[in-house]
Design a protein around this motif. Structure first.
Motif, PDB file in Angstrom:
ATOM      1  N   MET A  34       0.685  -1.164   0.555  1.00 32.68           N
ATOM      2  CA  MET A  34       0.209   0.403   0.484  1.00 32.68           C
ATOM      3  C   MET A  34       1.128   1.293   0.161  1.00 32.68           C
ATOM      4  SD  MET A  34      -2.803  -1.008  -0.390  1.00 32.68           S
ATOM      5  CE  MET A  34      -3.739   0.503  -0.461  1.00 32.68           C
ATOM      6  N   ALA A  35       2.392   1.663   0.219  1.00 33.42           N
ATOM      7  CA  ALA A  35       2.828   2.357   0.520  1.00 33.42           C
ATOM      8  C   ALA A  35       3.777   2.441  -0.834  1.00 33.42           C
ATOM      9  CB  ALA A  35       3.739   1.947   1.423  1.00 33.42           C
ATOM     10  N   PHE A  36       3.058   1.531  -1.463  1.00 33.57           N
ATOM     11  CA  PHE A  36       4.163   0.811  -2.440  1.00 33.57           C
ATOM     12  C   PHE A  36       2.971   2.547  -3.981  1.00 33.57           C
ATOM     13  CE2 PHE A  36       4.391   0.106  -7.242  1.00 33.57           C
ATOM     14  CZ  PHE A  36       5.581  -0.062  -6.866  1.00 33.57           C
ATOM     15  N   TYR A  37       1.792   1.971  -3.588  1.00 29.79           N
ATOM     16  CA  TYR A  37       0.894   2.247  -3.987  1.00 29.79           C
ATOM     17  C   TYR A  37       0.593   3.547  -4.079  1.00 29.79           C
ATOM     18  CZ  TYR A  37      -4.418   2.667  -5.120  1.00 29.79           C
ATOM     19  OH  TYR A  37      -5.433   3.022  -5.998  1.00 29.79           O
ATOM     20  N   TYR A  38       0.910   3.785  -2.748  1.00 30.05           N
ATOM     21  CA  TYR A  38       0.171   5.819  -2.598  1.00 30.05           C
ATOM     22  C   TYR A  38       1.697   6.942  -3.145  1.00 30.05           C
ATOM     23  CZ  TYR A  38      -3.799   4.644   0.388  1.00 30.05           C
ATOM     24  OH  TYR A  38      -5.017   4.743   0.324  1.00 30.05           O
ATOM     25  N   TYR A  39       2.845   5.715  -3.029  1.00 31.54           N
ATOM     26  CA  TYR A  39       4.017   7.165  -3.045  1.00 31.54           C
ATOM     27  C   TYR A  39       5.162   6.203  -3.614  1.00 31.54           C
ATOM     28  CZ  TYR A  39       1.455   9.099   1.590  1.00 31.54           C
ATOM     29  OH  TYR A  39       0.362   9.261   2.182  1.00 31.54           O
ATOM     30  N   GLY A  40       4.375   5.313  -4.584  1.00 33.18           N
ATOM     31  CA  GLY A  40       5.916   4.984  -5.403  1.00 33.18           C
ATOM     32  C   GLY A  40       6.711   4.788  -5.565  1.00 33.18           C
ATOM     33  N   LEU A 180      -9.814   4.496   4.545  1.00 32.96           N
ATOM     34  CA  LEU A 180      -8.730   3.631   3.057  1.00 32.96           C
ATOM     35  C   LEU A 180      -7.493   4.365   3.069  1.00 32.96           C
ATOM     36  CD1 LEU A 180     -11.727   4.275   1.236  1.00 32.96           C
ATOM     37  CD2 LEU A 180     -11.118   2.666   1.564  1.00 32.96           C
ATOM     38  N   GLY A 181      -7.048   5.521   4.272  1.00 32.55           N
ATOM     39  CA  GLY A 181      -5.378   5.518   3.773  1.00 32.55           C
ATOM     40  C   GLY A 181      -5.336   7.027   3.008  1.00 32.55           C
ATOM     41  N   ASN A 182      -6.416   7.511   2.518  1.00 28.38           N
ATOM     42  CA  ASN A 182      -6.505   8.819   1.786  1.00 28.38           C
ATOM     43  C   ASN A 182      -5.949   9.884   2.423  1.00 28.38           C
ATOM     44  OD1 ASN A 182      -6.220  10.092  -0.358  1.00 28.38           O
ATOM     45  ND2 ASN A 182      -8.528   9.973  -1.071  1.00 28.38           N
ATOM     46  N   TYR A 183      -4.661   9.964   3.516  1.00 35.01           N
ATOM     47  CA  TYR A 183      -4.908  11.248   4.080  1.00 35.01           C
ATOM     48  C   TYR A 183      -3.140  11.002   4.008  1.00 35.01           C
ATOM     49  CZ  TYR A 183      -4.705   8.642   8.813  1.00 35.01           C
ATOM     50  OH  TYR A 183      -4.234   7.392   9.574  1.00 35.01           O
ATOM     51  N   PRO A 184      -2.459  12.634   4.420  1.00 38.57           N
ATOM     52  CA  PRO A 184      -1.260  12.487   5.102  1.00 38.57           C
ATOM     53  C   PRO A 184      -0.913  11.550   5.984  1.00 38.57           C
ATOM     54  CG  PRO A 184      -2.081  14.609   5.417  1.00 38.57           C
ATOM     55  CD  PRO A 184      -3.271  13.170   4.426  1.00 38.57           C
ATOM     56  N   GLY A 185      -0.123  10.895   6.319  1.00 34.31           N
ATOM     57  CA  GLY A 185       0.875  10.248   7.669  1.00 34.31           C
ATOM     58  C   GLY A 185       1.712   9.500   7.011  1.00 34.31           C
ATOM     59  N   PRO A 186       2.076   8.595   8.174  1.00 32.00           N
ATOM     60  CA  PRO A 186       3.114   7.519   8.556  1.00 32.00           C
ATOM     61  C   PRO A 186       2.960   6.777   7.055  1.00 32.00           C
ATOM     62  CG  PRO A 186       2.248   7.707  10.510  1.00 32.00           C
ATOM     63  CD  PRO A 186       1.673   8.894   9.591  1.00 32.00           C
ATOM     64  N   ILE A 192      -5.835   1.965   7.886  1.00 32.84           N
ATOM     65  CA  ILE A 192      -6.479   1.085   8.384  1.00 32.84           C
ATOM     66  C   ILE A 192      -7.613   0.099   7.987  1.00 32.84           C
ATOM     67  CG2 ILE A 192      -8.120   1.625  10.788  1.00 32.84           C
ATOM     68  CD1 ILE A 192      -5.541   3.523  10.542  1.00 32.84           C
ATOM     69  N   LEU A 193      -8.227   0.109   6.847  1.00 32.32           N
ATOM     70  CA  LEU A 193      -8.655  -1.303   7.168  1.00 32.32           C
ATOM     71  C   LEU A 193      -7.341  -2.590   6.745  1.00 32.32           C
ATOM     72  CD1 LEU A 193     -11.372  -0.102   4.681  1.00 32.32           C
ATOM     73  CD2 LEU A 193     -11.710  -0.775   6.911  1.00 32.32           C
ATOM     74  N   VAL A 194      -6.420  -2.207   5.896  1.00 29.68           N
ATOM     75  CA  VAL A 194      -5.337  -3.117   6.110  1.00 29.68           C
ATOM     76  C   VAL A 194      -5.010  -3.506   7.361  1.00 29.68           C
ATOM     77  CG1 VAL A 194      -3.741  -3.749   5.161  1.00 29.68           C
ATOM     78  CG2 VAL A 194      -5.771  -2.389   3.577  1.00 29.68           C
TER      79      VAL A 194
END
Length: 333
Positions: A34-40, A180-186, A192-194
């Motif tokens: 998911m980190a790769f999905y959001y931030y490449g 869904l993790g669509n906000y800035p953070g770690p 949260i769902l994952v």
């Protein structure tokens, strides 16, 4: 205990540790994806750097202590993954390297290595760089921002909803977006769902004791109700406190460390509850919006006391109940 029996017990403990650490790695991998999905690509390279540095530092730690490396010791990989997933995807590489080196060479091996460390290595590594480089650790790119794979990040960096709460403001992000993790953070701690799915997997595998995360989240929610930092109502206070920052990530992957926490059931309940209270106190009164790792390190130093005192209390209660039962039996005669 004979030498053979002691050796057998040590080998079983190593096998159990390898299974638990393997389960942790499996649970952490979806968060890396998911980190790769959001931030490449930068998120993936930061993750690989953390794992490589942690493993190399672990090998160096064994060499410094004059010990042969334990092939079943996967804890350094888990430590590297936890450390990097609690950081922003914009963090400079050298900060990740420093955090992992501190976690392994200062928080793990000086205490005897696998199974003997007093403090959670990942919490120690993160706390070290958070104090040293707060501006880099506590500012974040927004999801799907274009981040350079190497070098300094030129994208705009913003504070997290946890920082907004720290200032007494109301986060502008919808709770559904935050789930869904669509906000800035770690970079690995916002979906949260994952994270909750990972917790279910670890509970099913019995790699974590459910008492600790339940006590931790329950105590955190109670403090959010009793001492809300926003005025919309108790339910919003609980939602934003639990969903922001790395609180739930820590509840699953940091607080539940079986080595640095208590060993008794009652001790684990107490540990989880006190860790939740301490985390919220750090959020309210500490210098940073995140206080989980600092709270965990303090509670680590008290885990043996919790085991001792809860065991003593349970023995006292059993004796009292047994004596009361005997007295009732004598009266009935």
């Amino acid at each position: 205990m004979s030498k053979k029996t002691r050796l057998t017990a040590q080998l079983r403990a190593r096998d159990t540790s390898a299974v638990i650490m393997g389960d942790m790695i499996i649970a952490l991998v979806p968060l890396c994806v998911m980190a790769f999905y959001y931030y490449g690509l930068r998120a993936a390279l930061l993750t690989l750097t953390a794992v490589a540095v942690s493993y190399a530092a672990d090998m160096a730690g064994y060499a410094i202590r004059g010990k042969l490396p334990n092939p079943k010791d996967l804890s350094s990989i888990v430590t590297g993954l936890i450390v990097v997933l609690m950081m922003p995807a914009s963090v400079p590489y050298f900060i990740v390297v420093l955090a992992c080196l501190f976690a392994i060479l200062v928080m793990k091996h000086p205490f005897g290595g696998l199974g003997n460390n007093v403090f959670n290595p990942a919490a120690g590594g993160f706390a070290f760089v958070a104090i040293s480089f707060p501006q880099s650790v506590f500012t974040y790119p927004v999801p799907f921002a274009q981040l350079e794979p190497f070098g300094n990040v030129t994208a705009a960096l913003v504070e997290s909803p946890a920082f907004t709460l720290k200032l007494g403001g109301l986060p502008t992000y919808d709770p559904v977006q935050m789930l869904l993790g669509n906000y800035p953070g770690p970079m690995g701690a916002t979906n949260i769902l994952v994270i909750l799915t990972c917790l279910l997997f670890l509970l099913y595998r019995k790699s974590v004791d459910w008492r600790i995360p339940v006590g931790f989240v329950g105590a955190s929610a109670l403090i959010a109700v009793l001492f809300p930092r926003i005025v919309l109502g108790a339910e919003y206070s609980v939602l934003y406190e639990l969903l922001s920052g790395s609180l739930l990530f820590g509840a699953v992957f940091v607080v539940t460390d079986p080595v640095t926490g208590p060993k008794t059931r009652a001790g684990r309940w107490l540990y989880g509850i006190l860790a939740g209270v301490a985390t919220l106190l750090f959020r309210h009164f500490g210098g940073f919006e995140e206080g989980l790792c600092f709270a965990v390190l303090i509670l680590n130093s008290l885990s043996h006391v919790m085991d001792r005192e809860t065991t003593r209390l349970s023995r006292y209660l059993r004796r009292w109940m047994h004596g009361d039962a005997q007295l009732s039996e004598e009266k009935s005669k």
